[in-house]
Enzyme design. Sequence first.
Site, PDB file in Angstrom:
ATOM      1  N   THR A 220       3.603 -27.322 -43.207  1.00 21.63           N
ATOM      2  CA  THR A 220       3.178 -27.131 -41.822  1.00 21.63           C
ATOM      3  C   THR A 220       1.874 -27.867 -41.511  1.00 21.63           C
ATOM      4  O   THR A 220       1.043 -28.076 -42.416  1.00 21.63           O
ATOM      5  CB  THR A 220       2.967 -25.624 -41.570  1.00 21.63           C
ATOM      6  OG1 THR A 220       2.374 -25.439 -40.292  1.00 21.63           O
ATOM      7  CG2 THR A 220       2.055 -24.983 -42.615  1.00 21.63           C
ATOM      8  N   ASP A 221       1.676 -28.176 -40.236  1.00 19.33           N
ATOM      9  CA  ASP A 221       0.402 -28.797 -39.826  1.00 19.33           C
ATOM     10  C   ASP A 221      -0.752 -27.788 -39.852  1.00 19.33           C
ATOM     11  O   ASP A 221      -1.912 -28.170 -39.765  1.00 19.33           O
ATOM     12  CB  ASP A 221       0.532 -29.426 -38.433  1.00 19.33           C
ATOM     13  CG  ASP A 221       0.869 -28.437 -37.321  1.00 19.33           C
ATOM     14  OD1 ASP A 221       1.101 -27.244 -37.620  1.00 19.33           O
ATOM     15  OD2 ASP A 221       0.902 -28.849 -36.146  1.00 19.33           O
ATOM     16  N   GLU A 222      -0.422 -26.484 -39.980  1.00 23.19           N
ATOM     17  CA  GLU A 222      -1.487 -25.466 -39.942  1.00 23.19           C
ATOM     18  C   GLU A 222      -2.427 -25.567 -41.142  1.00 23.19           C
ATOM     19  O   GLU A 222      -3.516 -25.013 -41.130  1.00 23.19           O
ATOM     20  CB  GLU A 222      -0.883 -24.056 -39.852  1.00 23.19           C
ATOM     21  CG  GLU A 222      -0.085 -23.880 -38.582  1.00 23.19           C
ATOM     22  CD  GLU A 222       0.132 -22.434 -38.167  1.00 23.19           C
ATOM     23  OE1 GLU A 222      -0.496 -21.537 -38.739  1.00 23.19           O
ATOM     24  OE2 GLU A 222       0.944 -22.224 -37.242  1.00 23.19           O
TER      25      GLU A 222
ATOM     26  N   TYR B  86      -1.323 -17.128 -43.585  1.00 22.57           N
ATOM     27  CA  TYR B  86      -0.109 -17.961 -43.653  1.00 22.57           C
ATOM     28  C   TYR B  86      -0.474 -19.387 -44.049  1.00 22.57           C
ATOM     29  O   TYR B  86       0.078 -19.954 -45.001  1.00 22.57           O
ATOM     30  CB  TYR B  86       0.625 -17.955 -42.307  1.00 22.57           C
ATOM     31  CG  TYR B  86       1.644 -19.074 -42.163  1.00 22.57           C
ATOM     32  CD1 TYR B  86       2.810 -19.096 -42.926  1.00 22.57           C
ATOM     33  CD2 TYR B  86       1.423 -20.146 -41.280  1.00 22.57           C
ATOM     34  CE1 TYR B  86       3.735 -20.146 -42.805  1.00 22.57           C
ATOM     35  CE2 TYR B  86       2.332 -21.179 -41.152  1.00 22.57           C
ATOM     36  CZ  TYR B  86       3.487 -21.178 -41.918  1.00 22.57           C
ATOM     37  OH  TYR B  86       4.396 -22.213 -41.804  1.00 22.57           O
TER      38      TYR B  86
ATOM     39  N   LYS C 143       0.425 -21.713 -47.393  1.00 24.26           N
ATOM     40  CA  LYS C 143       1.151 -22.989 -47.355  1.00 24.26           C
ATOM     41  C   LYS C 143       0.278 -24.108 -47.941  1.00 24.26           C
ATOM     42  O   LYS C 143       0.777 -24.997 -48.635  1.00 24.26           O
ATOM     43  CB  LYS C 143       1.565 -23.340 -45.918  1.00 24.26           C
ATOM     44  CG  LYS C 143       2.628 -22.437 -45.307  1.00 24.26           C
ATOM     45  CD  LYS C 143       3.982 -22.486 -46.000  1.00 24.26           C
ATOM     46  CE  LYS C 143       4.732 -23.788 -45.807  1.00 24.26           C
ATOM     47  NZ  LYS C 143       6.123 -23.718 -46.339  1.00 24.26           N
TER      48      LYS C 143
HETATM   49  P1  NAD Z   1      12.079 -18.674 -41.059  1.00 29.81           P
HETATM   50  O1  NAD Z   1      11.132 -17.546 -41.208  1.00 29.81           O
HETATM   51  O2  NAD Z   1      12.952 -18.747 -39.860  1.00 29.81           O
HETATM   52  O3  NAD Z   1      13.052 -18.747 -42.335  1.00 29.81           O
HETATM   53  C1  NAD Z   1      12.588 -18.568 -43.638  1.00 29.81           C
HETATM   54  C2  NAD Z   1      13.794 -18.372 -44.540  1.00 29.81           C
HETATM   55  O4  NAD Z   1      13.325 -18.201 -45.888  1.00 29.81           O
HETATM   56  C3  NAD Z   1      14.613 -17.115 -44.204  1.00 29.81           C
HETATM   57  O5  NAD Z   1      15.997 -17.418 -44.198  1.00 29.81           O
HETATM   58  C4  NAD Z   1      14.273 -16.148 -45.321  1.00 29.81           C
HETATM   59  O6  NAD Z   1      15.312 -15.236 -45.620  1.00 29.81           O
HETATM   60  C5  NAD Z   1      14.002 -17.098 -46.474  1.00 29.81           C
HETATM   61  N1  NAD Z   1      13.122 -16.493 -47.486  1.00 29.81           N
HETATM   62  C6  NAD Z   1      11.944 -15.870 -47.269  1.00 29.81           C
HETATM   63  N2  NAD Z   1      11.439 -15.409 -48.421  1.00 29.81           N
HETATM   64  C7  NAD Z   1      12.307 -15.773 -49.395  1.00 29.81           C
HETATM   65  C8  NAD Z   1      12.331 -15.604 -50.803  1.00 29.81           C
HETATM   66  N3  NAD Z   1      11.346 -14.941 -51.433  1.00 29.81           N
HETATM   67  N4  NAD Z   1      13.348 -16.131 -51.504  1.00 29.81           N
HETATM   68  C9  NAD Z   1      14.353 -16.800 -50.874  1.00 29.81           C
HETATM   69  N5  NAD Z   1      14.394 -16.965 -49.544  1.00 29.81           N
HETATM   70  C10 NAD Z   1      13.376 -16.476 -48.805  1.00 29.81           C
HETATM   71  O7  NAD Z   1      11.190 -19.989 -41.206  1.00 29.81           O
HETATM   72  P2  NAD Z   1      11.259 -21.365 -40.420  1.00 29.81           P
HETATM   73  O8  NAD Z   1      10.509 -21.239 -39.161  1.00 29.81           O
HETATM   74  O9  NAD Z   1      12.649 -21.853 -40.411  1.00 29.81           O
HETATM   75  O10 NAD Z   1      10.390 -22.289 -41.405  1.00 29.81           O
HETATM   76  C11 NAD Z   1      10.991 -22.885 -42.544  1.00 29.81           C
HETATM   77  C12 NAD Z   1       9.930 -23.656 -43.314  1.00 29.81           C
HETATM   78  O11 NAD Z   1       9.346 -24.652 -42.477  1.00 29.81           O
HETATM   79  C13 NAD Z   1       8.785 -22.780 -43.801  1.00 29.81           C
HETATM   80  O12 NAD Z   1       8.404 -23.233 -45.074  1.00 29.81           O
HETATM   81  C14 NAD Z   1       7.671 -23.024 -42.788  1.00 29.81           C
HETATM   82  O13 NAD Z   1       6.415 -22.865 -43.377  1.00 29.81           O
HETATM   83  C15 NAD Z   1       7.933 -24.479 -42.417  1.00 29.81           C
HETATM   84  N6  NAD Z   1       7.523 -24.859 -41.052  1.00 29.81           N
HETATM   85  C16 NAD Z   1       7.897 -24.099 -39.971  1.00 29.81           C
HETATM   86  C17 NAD Z   1       7.558 -24.525 -38.700  1.00 29.81           C
HETATM   87  C18 NAD Z   1       7.957 -23.750 -37.461  1.00 29.81           C
HETATM   88  O14 NAD Z   1       7.526 -24.090 -36.354  1.00 29.81           O
HETATM   89  N7  NAD Z   1       8.783 -22.739 -37.554  1.00 29.81           N
HETATM   90  C19 NAD Z   1       6.812 -25.719 -38.530  1.00 29.81           C
HETATM   91  C20 NAD Z   1       6.440 -26.437 -39.667  1.00 29.81           C
HETATM   92  C21 NAD Z   1       6.819 -26.018 -40.921  1.00 29.81           C
HETATM   93  O1  DAU Z   2       2.352 -25.397 -36.345  1.00 34.20           O
HETATM   94  C1  DAU Z   2       3.441 -25.062 -37.131  1.00 34.20           C
HETATM   95  C2  DAU Z   2       3.577 -23.543 -37.198  1.00 34.20           C
HETATM   96  O2  DAU Z   2       4.053 -23.118 -35.916  1.00 34.20           O
HETATM   97  C3  DAU Z   2       4.527 -23.084 -38.296  1.00 34.20           C
HETATM   98  O3  DAU Z   2       4.003 -23.456 -39.543  1.00 34.20           O
HETATM   99  C4  DAU Z   2       4.714 -21.561 -38.237  1.00 34.20           C
HETATM  100  O4  DAU Z   2       5.670 -21.167 -39.207  1.00 34.20           O
HETATM  101  C5  DAU Z   2       5.217 -21.188 -36.858  1.00 34.20           C
HETATM  102  O5  DAU Z   2       5.316 -19.783 -36.753  1.00 34.20           O
HETATM  103  C6  DAU Z   2       4.283 -21.730 -35.768  1.00 34.20           C
HETATM  104  O6  DAU Z   2       3.016 -21.014 -35.772  1.00 34.20           O
HETATM  105  P1  DAU Z   2       2.299 -20.540 -34.415  1.00 34.20           P
HETATM  106  O7  DAU Z   2       1.418 -19.402 -34.748  1.00 34.20           O
HETATM  107  O8  DAU Z   2       1.698 -21.685 -33.699  1.00 34.20           O
HETATM  108  O9  DAU Z   2       3.615 -20.051 -33.578  1.00 34.20           O
HETATM  109  P2  DAU Z   2       3.861 -18.789 -32.625  1.00 34.20           P
HETATM  110  O10 DAU Z   2       5.184 -19.013 -31.960  1.00 34.20           O
HETATM  111  O11 DAU Z   2       3.626 -17.506 -33.309  1.00 34.20           O
HETATM  112  O12 DAU Z   2       2.717 -18.962 -31.525  1.00 34.20           O
HETATM  113  C7  DAU Z   2       2.607 -20.118 -30.708  1.00 34.20           C
HETATM  114  C8  DAU Z   2       1.380 -19.956 -29.843  1.00 34.20           C
HETATM  115  O13 DAU Z   2       1.615 -18.913 -28.889  1.00 34.20           O
HETATM  116  C9  DAU Z   2       0.146 -19.541 -30.612  1.00 34.20           C
HETATM  117  O14 DAU Z   2      -0.999 -20.147 -30.038  1.00 34.20           O
HETATM  118  C10 DAU Z   2       0.080 -18.034 -30.417  1.00 34.20           C
HETATM  119  C11 DAU Z   2       0.675 -17.828 -29.035  1.00 34.20           C
HETATM  120  N1  DAU Z   2       1.418 -16.573 -28.834  1.00 34.20           N
HETATM  121  C12 DAU Z   2       2.397 -16.241 -29.723  1.00 34.20           C
HETATM  122  C13 DAU Z   2       3.132 -15.078 -29.585  1.00 34.20           C
HETATM  123  C14 DAU Z   2       4.192 -14.709 -30.591  1.00 34.20           C
HETATM  124  C15 DAU Z   2       1.152 -15.763 -27.724  1.00 34.20           C
HETATM  125  O15 DAU Z   2       0.283 -16.081 -26.897  1.00 34.20           O
HETATM  126  N2  DAU Z   2       1.881 -14.602 -27.586  1.00 34.20           N
HETATM  127  C16 DAU Z   2       2.853 -14.228 -28.475  1.00 34.20           C
HETATM  128  O16 DAU Z   2       3.468 -13.142 -28.292  1.00 34.20           O
END
Ligand code: NAD
Ligand code: DAU
Length: 351
Positions: free
Chosen positions: A131-133, A157, A161
Site C-alpha cells: 500500500t501507499d500508506e 495498519y 504493511k
Molecule cells: P480485503 O480485506 O478485502 O481482503 C483480505 C483477504 O485476506 C480476505 O479474503 C481475508 O479472508 C484474507 N485473509 C486475512 N487474513 C488472512 C490470513 N491470516 N490467512 C489467509 N487469508 C487471510 O483486502 P483488500 O482491500 O482486497 O486488500 C488486499 C491487499 O491489497 C492487502 O494486502 C492490502 O494491504 C493491499 N492494498 C489494498 C488497497 C485498498 O484500497 N483496498 C490498496 C493498496 C493495497
Molecule cells: O491507500 C491505500 C489504502 O486505502 C489501503 O492500503 C487500505 O487497505 C484501504 O483500506 C484504504 O485506506 P483508507 O483508510 O484511505 O480507506 P477508507 O475507505 O477507510 O477511508 C478513505 C477516506 O475516507 C479516509 O480519509 C477516511 C475517510 N472515511 C472513511 C470511512 C470508512 C470517512 O470520512 N468516513 C468513513 O466512514
Amino acid sequence: MEKILITGGAGFIGSHVVRLFVNKYPNYQIFNLDSLTYAGNLANLTDIEKASNYTFVKGDITDANFLTQLFTEHNFKGVIHLAAESHVDRSILNPLEFVMTNVIGTVNLLNAAKTAWKNDLENPLFYHVSTDEVYGSLHNPEDFFLETTPYDPQSPYSASKASSDHFVRAYHNTYKLRVVISNCSNNYGPNQFPEKLIPLFIHNIQKNKPLPVYGKGENVRDWLYVIDHARAIDMVFHGGKNGETYNIGGFNEWKNLDLVQLLCKIMDKKLGRTEGESEKLITYVTDRAGHDLRYAIDASKIMNELGWKPSLQFEEGLEKTIDWYLNNTAWLDNVTSGDYQKYYETQYAQR
Ligand code: NAD
Ligand code: DAU
C-alpha cells in the site's frame, strides 16, 4: 501447468486478481489461499469457482506448518501475496491482529517459499501487494509518493504493511529470493466490503442512513478502479524486475468531502431523488485517530517501464461501481446480514 499461489483471493482486490488470472492464463493452475476472515467472501468468485484451472484452499498464513506442507505438496512457480488485515479503523482497535497476519503471516510465507525454492532461487517469484500508506502523509501539495520516498507509516495498519515490505526486501537481500513489491493507492469498485468509504456510503445513501464524514472531510485520497489495479498486478508479476518496487495509482486525487458530494449527486439521479437529498445525510463525526492528510502516487515508473495506465476515468468508474452495488443488492444484503460466511460450509466443505 504452472502452479501460482494467490493469497487473500476471496477478498476485494484478490478476487479480481484471481478472476483475471484464471480467465487469462489457462496454462496456470491458480491456487487461492484464504482463511475467510470477515473480509473473505467466496461469493465474489462464483463465476469462476468451477473453472478447471482454479483451486480454493482454506488456510491461514499465520500457520507456519500448514504453509510448509502446502509448499511441499505443490511446486508453486510464483506467489502473489494479498492476504492481509486491510482496514485502518480496525487496526486502531486491534493492532495485534494486524501484526499477526500482515507481519508474521508474511514472514511465514517467505519462509515457506525460501525453503521450497532453495535449489531454484533464480526462477519462482514472490510478489508482495502493498500500500501507499507505508510512505505516511503528504503535507506539501506539490509532493507525490515516489518509489524512493522514505517509509513513514502512521497507523498500526500501515506500520504492519511497512514491516512486511521490509521483510520481503530483507529476504531478497539476505537469501536472494526473487521478489517484487507494488504499493498502490486507494482502490474502489465491485465487491469491496462496506466498511470502506465508497461502498459504506453507497449502502447508507440507499438506506437513508447518516454518512459519517471524519473530521471536516478535508483528507485527500488517490482513487483507482480495482480492475486497473488487477491489470497492474498482472504486469508487475510478469514484467517487474527482481528486487524492484512499483508504485500504482491513477493520478486521481479527491478531497473526501468532494468525493462524497459527487457520490450523493450520482445516487440522487440513480434513485430518482431530487438533487441535494442524499447530501443531507452527511454527518461530521470525530476524526480518525492519526488520520493521514493526503496520499498521492507518482505512477510514472510502472507507466514508463511496464506500459501500464489506468483504463477508466474516475466518474465512469464510480458510476460503474454504484451500478454494481445497486444491481447486486443480494451480495450487499448477505454481507451486512453475515450470511455470506455460510457460503463455504454450504458450497465447499462437503465437496
Ligand atoms: P480485503 O480485506 O478485502 O481482503 C483480505 C483477504 O485476506 C480476505 O479474503 C481475508 O479472508 C484474507 N485473509 C486475512 N487474513 C488472512 C490470513 N491470516 N490467512 C489467509 N487469508 C487471510 O483486502 P483488500 O482491500 O482486497 O486488500 C488486499 C491487499 O491489497 C492487502 O494486502 C492490502 O494491504 C493491499 N492494498 C489494498 C488497497 C485498498 O484500497 N483496498 C490498496 C493498496 C493495497
Ligand atoms: O491507500 C491505500 C489504502 O486505502 C489501503 O492500503 C487500505 O487497505 C484501504 O483500506 C484504504 O485506506 P483508507 O483508510 O484511505 O480507506 P477508507 O475507505 O477507510 O477511508 C478513505 C477516506 O475516507 C479516509 O480519509 C477516511 C475517510 N472515511 C472513511 C470511512 C470508512 C470517512 O470520512 N468516513 C468513513 O466512514
